[in-house]
Design an enzyme around this catalytic site. Structure first.
Site, mmCIF file in Angstrom:
data_model
loop_
_atom_site.group_PDB
_atom_site.id
_atom_site.type_symbol
_atom_site.label_atom_id
_atom_site.label_comp_id
_atom_site.label_asym_id
_atom_site.label_seq_id
_atom_site.Cartn_x
_atom_site.Cartn_y
_atom_site.Cartn_z
ATOM 1 N N CYS A 193 90.637 55.298 -88.343
ATOM 2 C CA CYS A 193 89.665 55.936 -87.237
ATOM 3 C C CYS A 193 90.595 55.305 -85.719
ATOM 4 O O CYS A 193 90.938 55.793 -84.901
ATOM 5 C CB CYS A 193 88.840 55.875 -86.535
ATOM 6 S SG CYS A 193 87.867 56.251 -85.585
ATOM 7 N N CYS A 233 90.940 58.949 -84.685
ATOM 8 C CA CYS A 233 89.782 59.443 -83.288
ATOM 9 C C CYS A 233 90.595 59.275 -82.410
ATOM 10 O O CYS A 233 90.474 59.752 -81.424
ATOM 11 C CB CYS A 233 88.368 59.083 -84.137
ATOM 12 S SG CYS A 233 88.004 59.121 -85.170
ATOM 13 N N LYS A 282 93.993 60.152 -81.388
ATOM 14 C CA LYS A 282 94.161 61.432 -80.849
ATOM 15 C C LYS A 282 92.872 61.981 -79.550
ATOM 16 O O LYS A 282 93.605 63.064 -79.151
ATOM 17 C CB LYS A 282 92.983 61.933 -82.336
ATOM 18 C CG LYS A 282 92.752 63.598 -82.707
ATOM 19 C CD LYS A 282 91.676 64.093 -83.556
ATOM 20 C CE LYS A 282 90.904 63.090 -83.529
ATOM 21 N NZ LYS A 282 89.829 64.060 -84.535
ATOM 22 N N GLY A 304 92.765 74.477 -92.169
ATOM 23 C CA GLY A 304 92.155 74.738 -91.094
ATOM 24 C C GLY A 304 91.027 74.393 -91.641
ATOM 25 O O GLY A 304 89.950 74.724 -90.926
ATOM 26 N N TYR A 335 89.303 71.423 -89.677
ATOM 27 C CA TYR A 335 89.154 70.030 -87.832
ATOM 28 C C TYR A 335 90.537 69.531 -87.758
ATOM 29 O O TYR A 335 91.073 69.670 -86.312
ATOM 30 C CB TYR A 335 88.057 69.335 -88.024
ATOM 31 C CG TYR A 335 88.040 68.097 -88.773
ATOM 32 C CD1 TYR A 335 88.595 67.073 -87.743
ATOM 33 C CD2 TYR A 335 87.473 67.690 -89.435
ATOM 34 C CE1 TYR A 335 88.083 65.771 -88.320
ATOM 35 C CE2 TYR A 335 87.667 66.862 -90.226
ATOM 36 C CZ TYR A 335 88.017 65.640 -89.631
ATOM 37 O OH TYR A 335 87.838 64.293 -89.886
ATOM 38 N N GLU A 371 92.309 70.388 -84.589
ATOM 39 C CA GLU A 371 92.683 69.737 -83.066
ATOM 40 C C GLU A 371 94.865 69.438 -82.777
ATOM 41 O O GLU A 371 94.725 69.491 -81.816
ATOM 42 C CB GLU A 371 91.749 68.648 -83.762
ATOM 43 C CG GLU A 371 90.685 68.470 -83.560
ATOM 44 C CD GLU A 371 89.925 67.133 -83.906
ATOM 45 O OE1 GLU A 371 88.671 66.864 -83.949
ATOM 46 O OE2 GLU A 371 90.237 66.481 -84.582
ATOM 47 N N THR A 414 83.741 58.491 -89.067
ATOM 48 C CA THR A 414 83.532 57.034 -88.719
ATOM 49 C C THR A 414 81.914 56.287 -88.019
ATOM 50 O O THR A 414 81.672 55.159 -88.660
ATOM 51 C CB THR A 414 84.611 56.386 -87.264
ATOM 52 O OG1 THR A 414 85.868 57.251 -87.737
ATOM 53 C CG2 THR A 414 84.535 55.778 -87.023
ATOM 54 N N HIS A 464 69.615 71.441 -64.173
ATOM 55 C CA HIS A 464 70.693 72.367 -63.101
ATOM 56 C C HIS A 464 71.906 71.958 -62.071
ATOM 57 O O HIS A 464 70.831 71.708 -61.561
ATOM 58 C CB HIS A 464 69.520 73.989 -62.735
ATOM 59 C CG HIS A 464 69.905 75.444 -62.115
ATOM 60 N ND1 HIS A 464 70.834 75.932 -63.006
ATOM 61 C CD2 HIS A 464 70.897 75.654 -61.269
ATOM 62 C CE1 HIS A 464 71.139 76.893 -62.236
ATOM 63 N NE2 HIS A 464 71.087 76.333 -60.752
ATOM 64 N N GLU A 489 71.633 72.954 -70.188
ATOM 65 C CA GLU A 489 69.547 73.970 -69.915
ATOM 66 C C GLU A 489 70.170 75.023 -70.323
ATOM 67 O O GLU A 489 68.763 75.059 -71.517
ATOM 68 C CB GLU A 489 70.162 73.956 -68.389
ATOM 69 C CG GLU A 489 71.011 75.341 -68.027
ATOM 70 C CD GLU A 489 70.705 75.178 -65.887
ATOM 71 O OE1 GLU A 489 68.849 75.498 -65.973
ATOM 72 O OE2 GLU A 489 71.334 75.588 -65.478
#
Length: 458
Positions: A42, A47, A50, A174, A176, A180, A309, A434, A439
């Site tokens: 990580c 992580c 990246k 294919g 993550y 990424e 992680t 808002h 929301e």
């Protein structure tokens, strides 16, 4: 017998360091060994670096969007070397923190490879030590597919040592990590093809999210090649030629294999210690993370359960509390929020529609819109999709899914609600902030469809 340590941890990643540090804080005599780098995948090749590169890619898009908001911004192209220097400095800083945390807790640190000699003995570099309990937290490692010329391709770790940005890239996979990487490389200026064996990427994720990501990446100019698992790589005149089924061919300057990771258990001495693994090399554990040897535990990616992680950290902490803190507990693997840092990002928690429908009737709420920023910038491929899956019987929100701006940040808060067992009525009576995208999660009133009715009838 007297042991050198009450606990010895093999592996200095997120799971191992947390378990060692908390155990030492509880008063245990702890040793921990790491052969490569503190912080594990990580911090060093996952992580953290990246996400820094994701940020870099996003800054380029923001610079392009600025004109629509009245700003005059000029760029001179991306400086890969400058990014690499900043990224590596941050990685080094974070990695060093792990060492300081362990020393501060009183753990004994070994910068060496550790292997099991028997059920209580560990070979650490050129010395042997003994421990009453052992935790294996060696993580996972990227693998290349078994195809001709695979050695020509790069693995995910290699992105962080590239001296320059390749102009043309093929990303194989294919999952993550592949998606990424494709978005990062495209955002920094490369031409990108993604090749994967399925009809849609992100197997295991909600179907609406998978389809929305395909549309978003395609709109940004990333070429997605479905049902196209490569069969060979060859180097010709300095280029890499990727061949897939039906003689599909792509030329590239670099090919990244992001086709999966496997538990790092080879040559650890598991057999000598009586620790069983499954057919893929993952260590087999019970619900308390005990292996086939009751005093040896395994945590993190090495058990190949939920390879995230924060999950590894939570399990490491819970195990330390159980063993030495007089606070026995488990970290739950249910309803784990997670994110995919594609462009746009994905956030998700709980069950997918298919998973929930298999258990009984559910109501599905979906909204899709262009966020305010991009109604002005007109950037393609940045639409938002948000989805709630609600149990008809209990009104509980079983799953929440989002692709769009700030999805990861939003989903952390939604994750609390899902873990607590919040109902759709709880969401409905919550006042929205808002104007935000978030929301929409508390203003979804019209059911899009129902699912799982047939499963309930059966």
């Amino acid at each position: 017998m007297a042991y050198d340590f009450d606990l010895f941890v093999i592996g200095g990643g997120s799971a191992g360091v947390r378990c060692a540090r908390i155990s030492a804080g509880h008063g245990a005599r702890v040793g921990i060994a790491e052969e490569r780098f503190w912080g594990g995948t990580c911090v060093n090749v996952g992580c953290v670096p990246k996400k820094i590169m994701v940020n870099a890619a996003e800054y380029g898009m923001w610079a392009e969007d600025a004109a629509a908001f009245g700003w005059s911004v000029t760029t001179e192209g991306h400086d890969w070397a400058k990014l690499a220097q900043a990224r590596d400095a941050e990685v080094a800083r974070l990695s060093s923190i792990y060492d300081k945390l362990l020393q501060g807790a009183g753990a004994t640190i070994f910068n060496a490879r550790a292997t099991l000699v028997d059920a209580h003995t560990i070979q650490v570099g050129d010395q042997r030590v003994t421990a009453e309990r052992i935790v294996i937290a060696t993580g996972g490692q990227a693998v290349r597919p078994d195809i001709q010329g695979a050695e020509i391709g790069l693995i995910s770790d290699d992105l962080f040592t590239l001296p320059e940005l390749p102009k043309r890239v093929v990303v194989v996979g294919g999952g993550y990590i592949a998606l990424e990487f494709a978005c990062i490389l495209k955002g920094l200026g490369a031409e990108v093809d993604v090749m994967y064996r399925a009809a849609l990427p992100l197997r295991g994720f909600d179907e609406d999210i998978r389809q929305a990501l395909v549309e978003a990446m395609t709109a940004q100019g990333i070429r997605l090649n479905a049902n196209a698992a490569p069969t060979s790589l060859a180097r010709v005149d300095g280029q890499v030629i990727v061949t897939a089924a039906d003689n599909m061919m792509r030329e590239a300057d670099a090919v990244f294999f992001c086709t999966g990771r496997k538990p790092y258990t080879a040559k650890l001495g598991l057999e000598a210690a009586g620790v069983a693994v499954d057919k893929d090399g993952a260590i087999i554990v019970d619900d308390d993370h005990r292996t086939s040897q009751p005093h040896i535990y395994a945590i993190g990616d090495v058990i190949d359960r939920v390879n995230l992680t924060p999950m590894a950290t939570a399990v490491g902490h819970a195990l330390a509390d159980t063993l030495f803190g007089n606070k026995p507990r488990r970290a739950s693997y249910r309803n784990v929020p997670t994110a995919v840092f594609t462009s746009p990002p994905i956030g998700t928690v709980g069950l997918s529609e298919a998973e929930a429908a298999a258990e009984g009737p559910v109501d599905i709420y979906v909204t899709r819109f262009t966020p305010m920023r991009h109604t002005i910038s007109r950037r393609q491929g940045r639409r938002t999709l948000m989805k709630l899956i609600v149990c008809q019987r209990t009104d509980k929100v079983l799953g929440a899914h989002m692709i769009g701006e700030d999805a990861a940040e939003i989903m952390q808060g939604i994750g609390i609600a899902v873990v607590m067992g919040a109902t759709k009525a709880d969401f409905d009576r919550t006042i929205g902030i808002h104007p935000t995208a978030a929301e929409e999660f508390v203003t979804l009133r019209t059911r899009t469809r129902e699912a799982g009715v047939k499963a309930a009838a059966e």
